[in-house]
Design an enzyme around this catalytic site. Structure first.
Site, PDB file in Angstrom:
ATOM      1  CG  ASP A  12      33.512  35.317  43.571  1.00  0.00           C
ATOM      2  OD1 ASP A  12      32.661  34.445  43.427  1.00  0.00           O
ATOM      3  OD2 ASP A  12      34.531  35.389  42.863  1.00  0.00           O
TER       4      ASP A  12
ATOM      5  CE1 TYR B 124      41.297  30.006  47.032  1.00  0.00           C
ATOM      6  CE2 TYR B 124      39.669  29.232  48.617  1.00  0.00           C
ATOM      7  CZ  TYR B 124      39.982  29.848  47.414  1.00  0.00           C
ATOM      8  OH  TYR B 124      38.991  30.299  46.598  1.00  0.00           O
TER       9      TYR B 124
ATOM     10  CG  ASP C  53      35.496  35.510  36.666  1.00  0.00           C
ATOM     11  OD1 ASP C  53      34.281  35.665  36.482  1.00  0.00           O
ATOM     12  OD2 ASP C  53      35.992  35.227  37.765  1.00  0.00           O
TER      13      ASP C  53
ATOM     14  CG  ASP D  95      36.935  36.843  40.415  1.00  0.00           C
ATOM     15  OD1 ASP D  95      35.737  36.995  40.718  1.00  0.00           O
ATOM     16  OD2 ASP D  95      37.611  35.872  40.793  1.00  0.00           O
TER      17      ASP D  95
ATOM     18  NE  ARG E  44      42.568  23.881  42.464  1.00  0.00           N
ATOM     19  CZ  ARG E  44      42.453  24.962  41.690  1.00  0.00           C
ATOM     20  NH1 ARG E  44      41.441  25.067  40.846  1.00  0.00           N
ATOM     21  NH2 ARG E  44      43.325  25.944  41.799  1.00  0.00           N
TER      22      ARG E  44
END
Length: 224
Positions: free
Chosen positions: A102, A64, A95, A134, A62
Site C-alpha cells: 500500500d 473511513y 495480510d 500491512d 464503506r
C-alpha cells in the site's frame, strides 16, 4: 441495496497488467483513494480484471471515519504471501492484501481514482493489524514540485516535517471510532528508510510472480 461505485480499466487489471518497475528506483502507483476523501476504494481481487470498487459491508458502502490526507493506493504486481512470517517484524504474517505494498503518496496535488503515477519510495511503515503485517510505503510522485528534494526518510522529515508521524497516527487510530482497537507499528514505531522500502517492494513482486505461476495457491484471488 447500496449502489456500488466501480472504476474499470476495461480488460486490463490494475493489479496484474500495469508494470511495477520503471527503472532507476521508480515505480508505477495506482491511486485508489484520492487525497482529502474518505470513500474506502480498493482493488476487488476476487473479480475478473480486479476493478477498483468501493468496499461494502452488510450491503452498505464503506467510508473511513475521516478523510485521508494523502493519495493512497497500490503498487501493481505485488502481493504479500499470507503464509510468510517475517522474523524482523514480530513474526507477523502477510495480510493477503492484493498489494502488500500500500502506498501513501505525499505530494501536494489531489489525484483521481485509477490515475497512474510514477513514484519513488522514500520510507516504509510496518503496521500490525490484528497480528497481520500491512506495509505502508511512503512515496512521492515525480511530477510533484518538491520531488527532487526528497530521496530518503530523513529528507521527508526535513521537507515534509511531521508527515511521517501524521501518517503513522492516522493508520494507527482510524478504526477506533468504530470501537476497534488501535493498530500497532513494528520497527520501533518508526519509519524505515528507502533501502528497506525497496527490499519490501522487490520481495512482494517476487511473491506476486510465484502467485501468477501458480506456485502458490491463489484461493479466491483473480489472476486475470
Amino acid at each position: 441495496m447500496s449502489k456500488m461505485v466501480s472504476f474499470l480499466f476495461g480488460a486490463v487489471s490494475p493489479w496484474h497488467d500495469i508494470p511495477l518497475h520503471l527503472g532507476d528506483g521508480v515505480f508505477n502507483f495506482v491511486v485508489e483513494i484520492p487525497k482529502d476523501t474518505s470513500a474506502k476504494m480498493e482493488v476487488a481481487t476476487d473479480e475478473l480484471y480486479t476493478p477498483i470498487k468501493q468496499d461494502t459491508k452488510k450491503g452498505k458502502l464503506r467510508y473511513y471515519p475521516y478523510n485521508i490526507h494523502w493519495n493512497y493506493g497500490l503498487l501493481p504486481q505485488t502481493w504479500e504471501d499470507p503464509s510468510f512470517s517475517n522474523p524482523k517484524v514480530e513474526g507477523a504474517l502477510g495480510d493477503n492484501d492484493p498489494v502488500l505494498v500500500d502506498v501513501v503518496e505525499i505530494g501536494e496535488r489531489r489525484r483521481k481514482i485509477g490515475q497512474i503515477l510514477k513514484v519513488k519510495p522514500l520510507a516504509a511503515l510496518a503496521m500490525i493489524d490484528k497480528g497481520e503485517l500491512d506495509w505502508k510505503i511512503v512515496a512521492i510522485s515525480l511530477d510533484d514540485p518538491r520531488a527532487s528534494l526528497v530521496n530518503d526518510v530523513d529528507d521527508v522529515e526535513k521537507h515534509f516535517p511531521g508527515t511521517l508521524v501524521a501518517i503513522r497516527d492516522w493508520f494507527r487510530d482510524y478504526k477506533i471510532p468504530d470501537g476497534k482497537p488501535a493498530n500497532r507499528f513494528a520497527l520501533g514505531n518508526k519509519a524505515a528508510n528507502k533501502d528497506y522500502a525497496l527490499k519490501i517492494i522487490n520481495e512482494t513482486n517476487e511473491s506476486w510472480a510465484k502467485l501468477m505461476k501458480r506456485s502458490i495457491p491463489s484461493g479466491d484471488l483473480s489472476l486475470l
